[in-house]
Design a protein around this motif. Structure first.
Motif, PDB file in Angstrom:
ATOM      1  N   VAL A 207       1.018  -1.123  -0.187  1.00  0.00           N
ATOM      2  CA  VAL A 207       0.014   0.089   0.055  1.00  0.00           C
ATOM      3  C   VAL A 207       1.063   1.639  -0.086  1.00  0.00           C
ATOM      4  O   VAL A 207       2.180   1.664   1.077  1.00  0.00           O
ATOM      5  N   PRO A 208       0.719   2.718  -0.654  1.00  0.00           N
ATOM      6  CA  PRO A 208       1.379   3.522  -1.010  1.00  0.00           C
ATOM      7  C   PRO A 208       1.597   4.398   0.216  1.00  0.00           C
ATOM      8  O   PRO A 208       0.607   4.175   1.229  1.00  0.00           O
ATOM      9  N   VAL A 209       2.980   4.785   0.652  1.00  0.00           N
ATOM     10  CA  VAL A 209       2.715   5.154   1.784  1.00  0.00           C
ATOM     11  C   VAL A 209       1.524   6.749   2.769  1.00  0.00           C
ATOM     12  O   VAL A 209       0.449   7.018   3.407  1.00  0.00           O
ATOM     13  N   LYS A 210       1.172   6.998   1.368  1.00  0.00           N
ATOM     14  CA  LYS A 210      -0.073   7.417   1.211  1.00  0.00           C
ATOM     15  C   LYS A 210      -0.880   7.617   2.079  1.00  0.00           C
ATOM     16  O   LYS A 210      -1.873   8.926   2.782  1.00  0.00           O
ATOM     17  N   ARG A 211      -1.340   6.504   1.516  1.00  0.00           N
ATOM     18  CA  ARG A 211      -2.512   5.932   1.831  1.00  0.00           C
ATOM     19  C   ARG A 211      -2.324   5.461   3.185  1.00  0.00           C
ATOM     20  O   ARG A 211      -3.981   5.242   3.926  1.00  0.00           O
ATOM     21  N   ILE A 212      -1.594   5.109   3.611  1.00  0.00           N
ATOM     22  CA  ILE A 212      -1.651   4.710   5.158  1.00  0.00           C
ATOM     23  C   ILE A 212      -1.668   5.592   5.647  1.00  0.00           C
ATOM     24  O   ILE A 212      -2.351   5.462   6.813  1.00  0.00           O
ATOM     25  N   VAL A 213      -0.819   6.840   5.423  1.00  0.00           N
ATOM     26  CA  VAL A 213      -1.546   8.384   6.217  1.00  0.00           C
ATOM     27  C   VAL A 213      -2.694   8.773   6.270  1.00  0.00           C
ATOM     28  O   VAL A 213      -2.070   9.966   6.760  1.00  0.00           O
ATOM     29  N   GLN A 214      -3.142   8.521   5.323  1.00  0.00           N
ATOM     30  CA  GLN A 214      -4.178   9.450   5.218  1.00  0.00           C
ATOM     31  C   GLN A 214      -4.516   9.986   6.134  1.00  0.00           C
ATOM     32  O   GLN A 214      -5.393  10.878   6.020  1.00  0.00           O
ATOM     33  N   VAL A 219       3.091  12.747  10.297  1.00  0.00           N
ATOM     34  CA  VAL A 219       3.969  11.663  10.277  1.00  0.00           C
ATOM     35  C   VAL A 219       5.157  11.602  10.619  1.00  0.00           C
ATOM     36  O   VAL A 219       6.269  13.202   9.383  1.00  0.00           O
ATOM     37  N   SER A 220       6.181  11.534  11.604  1.00  0.00           N
ATOM     38  CA  SER A 220       7.698  11.498  11.254  1.00  0.00           C
ATOM     39  C   SER A 220       8.387  10.543  10.415  1.00  0.00           C
ATOM     40  O   SER A 220       7.511   9.305  10.928  1.00  0.00           O
ATOM     41  N   ILE A 221       8.882   9.910   9.894  1.00  0.00           N
ATOM     42  CA  ILE A 221       9.828   9.298   8.620  1.00  0.00           C
ATOM     43  C   ILE A 221      11.117   8.954   8.796  1.00  0.00           C
ATOM     44  O   ILE A 221      11.799  10.207   8.430  1.00  0.00           O
TER      45      ILE A 221
END
Length: 349
Positions: A207-214, A219-221
Motif C-alpha cells: 500500500v502506498p505510504v500516502k494511503r497508510i497515513v491518510q 508523520v515522522s519518517i
C-alpha cells in the motif's frame, strides 16, 4: 575451526586464535552505511543556508517526501526522536496537555521522556497488543475532555507507531489507522504517526505510504533506517503545522545550515534503496524460519512481517541474554542484549 551460518552470511572463526573473517551486525537497521552513489551525490550537492530556507537540495527532499506522504509540506530534522518531539509539541501546544500512546511505543519507551521533560505533555499509555495496535475501545476510554474531571489533563493527541518495533516490526493496517483517525476527529483530537519504518510497512502491505497515513495529521519518517541514508528524518503535515515545526526545530537546536549535503544522500537512498526493502523482509523471514528449527529457540515466524525478528530463549540463570550476546560476538555476530533477542535485517546484509 568452525562455521556459523547466520542465514545471511557465513561467519568463519578459528577457535584457537579467534580469527573472525566477517562480522554480522544485527543490532539495528541504523548501522547502515552510505553507498558510493550516496557519497557521490553528497560531494556534488547544491547547498545554501537551510535555516534561512534557501538550501535547494533540502527543499527538493522535503517536497518529494511531502508528495510521498500525501501531505502539504515537510521539514528535515536531525533525528526521529526530534521529529516525534516536535510533532507532539506542535499538537499539544499548551503545557499540561495529554497524549494517548502505546505503552510499548518508541516515543514512550526510548525517547528519554522528552515530551514531558521539554513540553510538559502528559503521556497516557494504552496497552500495545501483540500486533502493535491499541484497542479502539481502550483508546476511546482513555480520552479526557475539557468537560471532564478537573483533576485530569485534557487529551489533545493520539500517537501510533508503524511499523511497531517493540512488537516485532508489525504493520498497522490501513483499516485500523482509519478507525483511529475517525475516533480522533470524533473527539477533536489530532493523530500523529511515528513512521520511523513506514517504508517497511508500505512494502509489506503493498500500500502506498500516502494511503497508510491518510488519516494522520502528521508523520515522522526516518531516512537512516531501512533506506540507509546516513542521517535524518522528515516530518510531514499541513503547511501551518510545518511552519510551527520550523520554529520549534530552531528552538531545540535542530536548525542546521548547508544540510543539502546530507539531504542529497537521502534523495539517492529514496531512489535506489526503497525497492530493496522487500529483499530485507524475505531475508528476515528466511532467518526466522531457520532459527525456529534450533532447539530451545522459539520464533513466531508468522509475526515476522518486515525486517525485525524477536527470538524467545528460555530463561536460565546460568546462561543469561548477556552471556548469549558475548557468545555470538565471539563468532562475529553482534546483537543487543534484551529480555528477548532482536535481530534486525537491513540493506548491507
Amino acid at each position: 575451526m568452525c562455521s556459523v551460518k547466520s542465514g545471511l552470511k557465513m561467519v568463519t572463526t578459528t577457535t584457537a586464535t579467534t580469527t573472525i573473517n566477517k562480522t554480522v551486525d544485527l543490532r539495528s537497521d541504523t548501522v547502515t552505511k552510505p553507498t558510493e552513489s550516496m557519497r557521490s551525490e553528497m560531494a556534488k550537492a547544491e547547498v545554501d543556508d537551510d535555516v534561512l530556507g534557501h538550501d535547494p537540495t533540502a527543499l527538493r527532499l522535503e517536497q518529494e517526501m511531502a508528495e510521498i506522504a500525501g501531505k502539504e509540506a515537510a521539514i528535515f530534522v536531525p533525528s526521529g526522536t526530534m521529529g516525534n518531539l516536535i510533532s507532539v509539541l506542535v499538537h499539544c501546544d499548551e503545557r499540561g496537555s495529554e497524549v494517548i500512546l502505546g505503552d510499548n511505543s518508541h516515543i514512550h519507551v526510548y525517547e528519554n521522556g522528552g515530551i514531558a521533560t521539554l513540553g510538559g505533555v502528559h503521556p497516557r499509555t494504552v496497552k500495545n497488543e501483540e500486533d502493535g495496535t491499541m484497542g479502539i475501545s481502550a483508546i476511546e476510554e482513555a480520552v479526557r475532555t475539557p468537560k471532564g474531571d478537573l483533576h485530569h489533563p485534557v487529551t489533545k493527541l493520539i500517537c501510533l507507531e508503524n511499523t511497531q518495533a517493540n512488537c516485532g516490526g508489525r504493520c498497522l493496517r490501513v483499516e485500523y489507522i482509519d478507525k483511529v483517525g475517525e475516533l480522533a476527529k470524533k473527539h477533536g483530537l489530532k493523530l500523529h504517526i511515528d513512521g520511523a519504518r513506514i517504508f517497511n510497512a508500505s512494502i509489506a502491505l503493498g500500500v502506498p505510504v500516502k494511503r497508510i497515513v491518510q488519516a494522520a495529521d502528521s508523520v515522522s519518517i526516518c531516512l537512516s533506517k531501512g533506506i540507509g541514508a546516513p542521517v535524518g528524518s522528515v516530518i510531514v503535515g499541513t503547511k501551518s503545522f510545518i511552519a510551527k515545526a520550523r520554529w520549534l526545530r530552531k528552538t531545540l537546536g535542530g536548525g542546521m545550515r548547508q544540510i543539502g549535503v546530507i539531504c542529497a544522500a537521502a534523495l539517492m537512498a529514496l531512489h535506489e534503496n526503497l525497492p530493496k526493502l522487500e529483499g530485507d523482509h524475505k531475508k528476515a523471514k528466511f532467518l526466522a524460519e531457520g532459527l525456529n528449527r534450533i532447539d530451545r529457540v522459539r520464533v513466531d515466524v508468522a509475526a515476522v512481517e518486515t525486517n525485525i525478528i524477536y527470538i524467545d530463549i528460555p530463561e536460565d540463570p546460568k546462561f543469561t541474554a548477556e552471556d548469549a550476546c558475548k557468545s555470538l560476538e565471539h563468532v562475529g555476530v553482534h546483537v543487543i542484549p534484551q529480555s528477548k533477542f532482536r535481530y534486525v535485517i537491513y540493506l548491507h546484509l
